[in-house]
Motif scaffolding. Sequence first.
Motif, PDB file in Angstrom:
ATOM      1  N   LYS A   1     -12.993   4.528   8.278  1.00 30.43           N
ATOM      2  CA  LYS A   1     -14.164   4.845   7.468  1.00 30.43           C
ATOM      3  C   LYS A   1     -14.411   3.751   6.439  1.00 30.43           C
ATOM      4  CE  LYS A   1     -16.066   8.559   4.565  1.00 30.43           C
ATOM      5  NZ  LYS A   1     -15.772   9.873   3.938  1.00 30.43           N
ATOM      6  N   GLY A   2     -15.654   3.327   6.318  1.00 30.46           N
ATOM      7  CA  GLY A   2     -16.002   2.297   5.364  1.00 30.46           C
ATOM      8  C   GLY A   2     -16.280   2.865   3.982  1.00 30.46           C
ATOM      9  N   PHE A   3     -16.644   2.000   3.062  1.00 30.93           N
ATOM     10  CA  PHE A   3     -16.960   2.422   1.700  1.00 30.93           C
ATOM     11  C   PHE A   3     -17.796   1.331   1.039  1.00 30.93           C
ATOM     12  CE2 PHE A   3     -12.897   0.249   1.706  1.00 30.93           C
ATOM     13  CZ  PHE A   3     -13.016  -0.673   0.682  1.00 30.93           C
ATOM     14  N   LYS A   4     -18.373   1.663  -0.093  1.00 26.12           N
ATOM     15  CA  LYS A   4     -19.198   0.721  -0.840  1.00 26.12           C
ATOM     16  C   LYS A   4     -18.326  -0.063  -1.834  1.00 26.12           C
ATOM     17  CE  LYS A   4     -23.097   1.978   1.057  1.00 26.12           C
ATOM     18  NZ  LYS A   4     -23.777   1.066   2.002  1.00 26.12           N
ATOM     19  N   VAL A   5     -18.215  -1.338  -1.627  1.00 23.38           N
ATOM     20  CA  VAL A   5     -17.389  -2.179  -2.481  1.00 23.38           C
ATOM     21  C   VAL A   5     -17.884  -2.151  -3.923  1.00 23.38           C
ATOM     22  CG1 VAL A   5     -16.725  -4.567  -2.949  1.00 23.38           C
ATOM     23  CG2 VAL A   5     -16.602  -3.676  -0.619  1.00 23.38           C
ATOM     24  N   ALA A   6     -19.193  -2.082  -4.116  1.00 29.23           N
ATOM     25  CA  ALA A   6     -19.758  -2.060  -5.474  1.00 29.23           C
ATOM     26  C   ALA A   6     -19.258  -0.853  -6.263  1.00 29.23           C
ATOM     27  CB  ALA A   6     -21.280  -2.054  -5.405  1.00 29.23           C
TER      28      ALA A   6
ATOM     29  N   SER B   1      -8.115   4.140   3.335  1.00 31.65           N
ATOM     30  CA  SER B   1      -7.164   5.186   3.708  1.00 31.65           C
ATOM     31  C   SER B   1      -7.053   6.279   2.648  1.00 31.65           C
ATOM     32  CB  SER B   1      -5.784   4.569   3.952  1.00 31.65           C
ATOM     33  OG  SER B   1      -5.840   3.626   5.004  1.00 31.65           O
ATOM     34  N   GLY B   2      -7.791   6.122   1.563  1.00 30.13           N
ATOM     35  CA  GLY B   2      -7.792   7.159   0.534  1.00 30.13           C
ATOM     36  C   GLY B   2      -7.016   6.835  -0.719  1.00 30.13           C
ATOM     37  N   LEU B   3      -6.447   5.630  -0.808  1.00 26.88           N
ATOM     38  CA  LEU B   3      -5.749   5.262  -2.037  1.00 26.88           C
ATOM     39  C   LEU B   3      -6.746   5.142  -3.186  1.00 26.88           C
ATOM     40  CD1 LEU B   3      -3.147   2.473  -1.113  1.00 26.88           C
ATOM     41  CD2 LEU B   3      -2.708   4.843  -1.724  1.00 26.88           C
ATOM     42  N   ASP B   4      -6.406   5.721  -4.313  1.00 24.43           N
ATOM     43  CA  ASP B   4      -7.267   5.624  -5.502  1.00 24.43           C
ATOM     44  C   ASP B   4      -6.922   4.327  -6.218  1.00 24.43           C
ATOM     45  OD1 ASP B   4      -8.838   5.943  -7.726  1.00 24.43           O
ATOM     46  OD2 ASP B   4      -7.530   7.438  -8.676  1.00 24.43           O
ATOM     47  N   THR B   5      -7.600   3.257  -5.832  1.00 19.06           N
ATOM     48  CA  THR B   5      -7.393   1.967  -6.485  1.00 19.06           C
ATOM     49  C   THR B   5      -8.696   1.498  -7.111  1.00 19.06           C
ATOM     50  OG1 THR B   5      -7.853   0.754  -4.427  1.00 19.06           O
ATOM     51  CG2 THR B   5      -5.540   1.276  -4.928  1.00 19.06           C
ATOM     52  N   ARG B   6      -8.578   0.592  -8.068  1.00 19.56           N
ATOM     53  CA  ARG B   6      -9.737  -0.019  -8.713  1.00 19.56           C
ATOM     54  C   ARG B   6      -9.656  -1.529  -8.516  1.00 19.56           C
ATOM     55  NH1 ARG B   6     -10.474   4.208 -12.489  1.00 19.56           N
ATOM     56  NH2 ARG B   6      -9.814   6.062 -11.292  1.00 19.56           N
ATOM     57  N   LEU B   7     -10.741  -2.124  -8.115  1.00 19.31           N
ATOM     58  CA  LEU B   7     -10.818  -3.574  -7.955  1.00 19.31           C
ATOM     59  C   LEU B   7     -11.072  -4.171  -9.334  1.00 19.31           C
ATOM     60  CD1 LEU B   7     -11.080  -6.189  -6.361  1.00 19.31           C
ATOM     61  CD2 LEU B   7     -13.429  -5.537  -5.782  1.00 19.31           C
ATOM     62  N   LEU B   8     -10.073  -4.881  -9.885  1.00 19.27           N
ATOM     63  CA  LEU B   8     -10.125  -5.320 -11.270  1.00 19.27           C
ATOM     64  C   LEU B   8     -10.556  -6.769 -11.459  1.00 19.27           C
ATOM     65  CD1 LEU B   8      -6.831  -3.617 -12.499  1.00 19.27           C
ATOM     66  CD2 LEU B   8      -9.178  -2.785 -12.769  1.00 19.27           C
ATOM     67  N   SER B   9     -10.189  -7.643 -10.533  1.00 15.58           N
ATOM     68  CA  SER B   9     -10.627  -9.042 -10.649  1.00 15.58           C
ATOM     69  C   SER B   9     -10.385  -9.763  -9.333  1.00 15.58           C
ATOM     70  CB  SER B   9      -9.892  -9.780 -11.779  1.00 15.58           C
ATOM     71  OG  SER B   9      -8.617 -10.217 -11.368  1.00 15.58           O
TER      72      SER B   9
ATOM     73  N   ASN C   1       0.827  -1.209   0.000  1.00 19.34           N
ATOM     74  CA  ASN C   1       0.000   0.000   0.000  1.00 19.34           C
ATOM     75  C   ASN C   1       0.861   1.258   0.000  1.00 19.34           C
ATOM     76  OD1 ASN C   1      -2.594  -1.067  -0.148  1.00 19.34           O
ATOM     77  ND2 ASN C   1      -2.797  -1.287   2.065  1.00 19.34           N
ATOM     78  N   GLU C   2       1.962   1.215   0.710  1.00 21.96           N
ATOM     79  CA  GLU C   2       2.868   2.361   0.728  1.00 21.96           C
ATOM     80  C   GLU C   2       3.451   2.605  -0.663  1.00 21.96           C
ATOM     81  OE1 GLU C   2       7.034   3.754   2.946  1.00 21.96           O
ATOM     82  OE2 GLU C   2       5.801   2.157   3.827  1.00 21.96           O
ATOM     83  N   ALA C   3       3.796   1.513  -1.348  1.00 22.03           N
ATOM     84  CA  ALA C   3       4.318   1.629  -2.706  1.00 22.03           C
ATOM     85  C   ALA C   3       3.268   2.193  -3.653  1.00 22.03           C
ATOM     86  CB  ALA C   3       4.803   0.261  -3.199  1.00 22.03           C
ATOM     87  N   LEU C   4       2.019   1.777  -3.494  1.00 23.15           N
ATOM     88  CA  LEU C   4       0.927   2.331  -4.303  1.00 23.15           C
ATOM     89  C   LEU C   4       0.744   3.820  -4.021  1.00 23.15           C
ATOM     90  CD1 LEU C   4      -1.731  -0.537  -4.011  1.00 23.15           C
ATOM     91  CD2 LEU C   4      -0.816   0.350  -6.169  1.00 23.15           C
TER      92      LEU C   4
END
Length: 352
Positions: A325-330, A114-122, A90-93
């Motif tokens: 803080k949570g978030f919507k996985v969808a 934590s605020g990382l802008d990632t996309r769940l791809l598969s 995560n630190e590297a990202l």
Amino acid sequence: MKHRFDTGLRRVLASLFTGLLALTACTAVLAEPPLKEIRIAVPDLSASGKHGGGGIVDVLRSQQVLEKEFAADGISIQWSFFKGAGPVVNEALANGQVDLAYLGDMASIVGKASGLDTRLLSATARDIRLYLGVVPGSAVKSLADLRGKRVAIFRGTAYQLSFAQALASQGLRERDLQVINLDGNASSAALAAKQIDATWGGANLISLQQRGLAELPLSTDDLGGAGSVQAMLVGAGGFVDRHPEVVQRLIEAQQQAVRWLRDEANKQAYVELVADLSGYPRTLLQSDLDASDVQRMFDPRLDAEFLARLQAGVDLAVEQRLIRKGFKVAEWADPRFLDTALNAAPAVAARR
């Protein structure tokens, strides 16, 4: 006279407009140089001098799937393995040092929360079985028996979320135990030396059991699947947005490894591969895999069941203050590349 003036003005404006377009095009080229490498991060699960990530990572690397896919484009694949597991990935990202990461659920969730802008791809694996390891002769036979005991967990990783889910299924929390933060190898060593009462981990604990250094009173199977780990591929948002065609090709190429993993005929070859890279005995890997349904385990779909498991993990992590803080996985999931790859799979397989 006025007509000649209007014509001349139009020519000047047209020339300025053409120049502006050319300048814009040049600026775009300068701002986005050709892609030369794809940087992929993986938690290093190996106990040997080699690098191993298990599952799809080991197959992709051993078969050079991604390297072959992008060789003609002059794009290299840079694999980076981190002993510090998810937190270091995560630190590297966050520092823009990697473009994609193969991670377990906890690290992926923590990064996103934590605020990382990632996309769940598969999805890359689901329902990975974990075990409770205790010292031989221990009176600990259930999770309830762990109250007040010294238990080693690798915080910030999928093991921590898994253990929290397992405890919650029995009405327990981490605060009911004396939790010590140790990585997998240190936990195994501490258990073998009887410096802790228990630990929670994967197939490495089978190795301790076979050597008479641990007992495994239960696994996630005994808890109805509570605490089983999900794994996935996530991409840095900026990379996905800048190179959607590259991500698409990568996901389609990844399907070669997925098909290989889900073929029952390749189970033994997979055991040999992981044993060679990880340093774990073949017998323990065979024992763990024989009890698994590879068709289900390596299902790549971001289906409702997989997303629901992740959402439950997010919600529990918030409840137990593993994340703020949570978030919507969808809303995190970006299934367009995988959907295209799955729809194109028959045609791609036929061409190969």
